[in-house]
Write an enzyme that holds these catalytic residues in place. Structure first.
Site: not given
Ligand code: C2G
Length: 142
Positions: A45, A47
């Site tokens: 992701k 992230k």
């Protein structure tokens, strides 16, 4: 017992997350939250979470709507998860609308997308905090 499942990062837990978890639990009797690991977040992701997996898990387990927290390590584990845990309903916020319809085609699990809570997101919180820091820094220099 009606079993519900949902997936997410749940970083910097906020009321948008709580609204989702509350409504998901109201659809059944037992709510499983599949929580993205730090590695999955970074590798898949892109992230970087503020809180580690263990801290995010601890927060989720303290929520009255949540019955079980397990790790999300891959995009491809959902069909196995809903089968293994005999899940009746798969729930996600509607920012994911249609992305997981294949689960309904491949299993007996119903897929439901719930309306996202507007305005609040972890990204927005980080942006607001940064802008407020700029203001306070500026004031302190005055
Ligand atoms: N959510 C919401 N309202 C918000 C913010 C988030 O309803 N204001 C919901 C999202 O739609 C999602 C859940 O809360 O259903 C968790 O959000 P994230 O932690 O941002 O999860 P995400 O990064 O979308 O990861 O395999 C699926 C992924 O793990 C989902």
């Amino acid at each position: 017992m009606k079993r519900i499942i949902t997936y997410g990062t749940f970083d910097m837990l906020h009321y948008g997350h709580i609204n989702l978890l509350k409504r998901a639990k109201e659809m059944g009797d037992y709510l499983i939250v599949v929580l993205s690991t730090d590695e999955f977040n970074w590798d898949s992701k892109q992230k970087k979470t503020y809180f580690s997996y263990e801290k995010r898990k601890q927060l989720l387990e303290a929520i009255r709507y949540v019955d079980l927290v397990i790790p999300e390590e891959s995009w491809d584990q959902k069909v196995n998860d809903v089968t293994l845990y005999q899940v009746d309903t798969f729930v996600m916020g509607d920012d994911w609308r249609n992305q997981f319809d294949f689960i309904q085609d491949e299993t007996n699990t119903e897929v439901v997308y719930l309306e996202r809570t507007p305005e609040i997101s972890t990204t927005q919180i980080k942006k607001d905090l940064n802008s407020k820091n700029l203001v306070t820094e500026h004031k302190s220099e005055m």
